[in-house]
Motif scaffolding. Structure first.
Motif, PDB file in Angstrom:
ATOM      1  N   UNK A  14       0.607  -0.741   0.057  1.00  0.00           N
ATOM      2  CA  UNK A  14       0.012  -0.275  -0.200  1.00  0.00           C
ATOM      3  C   UNK A  14       1.239   1.220  -0.190  1.00  0.00           C
ATOM      4  N   UNK A  15       2.282   1.319   0.901  1.00  0.00           N
ATOM      5  CA  UNK A  15       2.697   2.060   0.332  1.00  0.00           C
ATOM      6  C   UNK A  15       3.667   2.267  -0.745  1.00  0.00           C
ATOM      7  N   UNK A  16       3.743   1.948  -1.444  1.00  0.00           N
ATOM      8  CA  UNK A  16       4.009   1.918  -3.011  1.00  0.00           C
ATOM      9  C   UNK A  16       2.374   2.010  -3.549  1.00  0.00           C
ATOM     10  N   UNK A  17       1.930   1.772  -2.975  1.00  0.00           N
ATOM     11  CA  UNK A  17       0.387   2.564  -3.622  1.00  0.00           C
ATOM     12  C   UNK A  17       0.197   3.724  -3.442  1.00  0.00           C
ATOM     13  N   UNK A  18       0.715   4.139  -2.155  1.00  0.00           N
ATOM     14  CA  UNK A  18      -0.067   5.792  -2.237  1.00  0.00           C
ATOM     15  C   UNK A  18       1.068   6.562  -2.650  1.00  0.00           C
ATOM     16  N   UNK A  19       2.449   5.991  -3.120  1.00  0.00           N
ATOM     17  CA  UNK A  19       3.418   7.357  -3.991  1.00  0.00           C
ATOM     18  C   UNK A  19       2.817   7.497  -5.100  1.00  0.00           C
ATOM     19  N   UNK A  20       1.968   6.275  -5.658  1.00  0.00           N
ATOM     20  CA  UNK A  20       1.857   6.444  -7.155  1.00  0.00           C
ATOM     21  C   UNK A  20       0.651   7.216  -7.173  1.00  0.00           C
ATOM     22  N   UNK A  21       0.203   8.230  -5.967  1.00  0.00           N
ATOM     23  CA  UNK A  21      -1.596   7.907  -5.938  1.00  0.00           C
ATOM     24  C   UNK A  21      -1.063   9.970  -5.736  1.00  0.00           C
ATOM     25  N   UNK A  22      -2.316  10.905  -5.835  1.00  0.00           N
ATOM     26  CA  UNK A  22      -2.523  11.967  -4.949  1.00  0.00           C
ATOM     27  C   UNK A  22      -2.574  11.760  -4.165  1.00  0.00           C
ATOM     28  N   UNK A  23      -2.529  12.391  -3.398  1.00  0.00           N
ATOM     29  CA  UNK A  23      -3.021  12.530  -1.717  1.00  0.00           C
ATOM     30  C   UNK A  23      -3.893  13.788  -1.485  1.00  0.00           C
TER      31      UNK A  23
END
Length: 175
Positions: A133-142
């Motif tokens: 999930x940390x990897x997915x968060x890094x590929x996301x807009x927060x």
């Protein structure tokens, strides 16, 4: 029905100590899920929601779900929209407890679909899910509350339109 799936999630969120991270393809949460996410964030739990970004097979559900971002962001729930491709993952990570399967934990899914999730309580498994999930968060807009407020008015109109369509459908189906 799906009551055991949502019941387990709500019970785990209520006793969460460090994190609640949810990834769902369709974010149209029930009032109970919204309240649990907000309460956990208010008591200092790291609460994050990962949802699809621009690539989705149901844009109406995406816009409806976005109408709750402001409320969640005000209570320090962190919201991420995944960018590279369609996100169809359905999982919840609460401390060392994980639920993974076909359930989106949303009001529609729980009403009309037959779902199956598996609950896993294992520290090593949870750490692997957390890393993923940390990897997915890094590929996301927060979205922060400030960034969220800057979105175009046309998006706001679509969000509230689809939110109310969903709420009307809920009333018509007696949910």
């Amino acid at each position: 029905g799906n009551k055991p799936i949502i019941g387990a999630l709500l019970a785990e969120m209520k006793k969460a100590e460090s994190l609640i991270w949810i990834s769902t393809a369709y974010f149209y949460p029930s009032g109970k899920v919204l309240k649990s996410l907000r309460k956990a964030a208010q008591r200092g739990v790291d609460v994050r929601v990962l949802v699809p970004g621009p690539y989705t097979d149901h844009p109406s559900v995406r816009f409806a779900g976005r109408s709750w971002y402001s409320t969640l962001l005000k209570d320090n729930v962190r919201i991420y929209e995944y960018q590279p491709r369609m996100l169809h993952m359905k999982l919840a990570l609460v401390d060392d407890w994980c639920s993974v399967g076909s359930c989106n934990f949303d009001r529609w899914n729980l009403r009309w679909n037959l779902e199956a999730n598996m609950e896993i309580i294992d520290g090593e498994f949870s750490r692997n899910v957390e890393a993923m999930l940390v990897n997915d968060f890094a590929q996301s807009i927060e979205y922060t509350l400030n960034l969220w407020k800057q979105r175009p008015w046309s998006e706001k109109v679509r969000e509230y339109f689809w939110k109310y369509v969903g709420l009307i459908l809920n009333r018509l189906t007696n949910q």
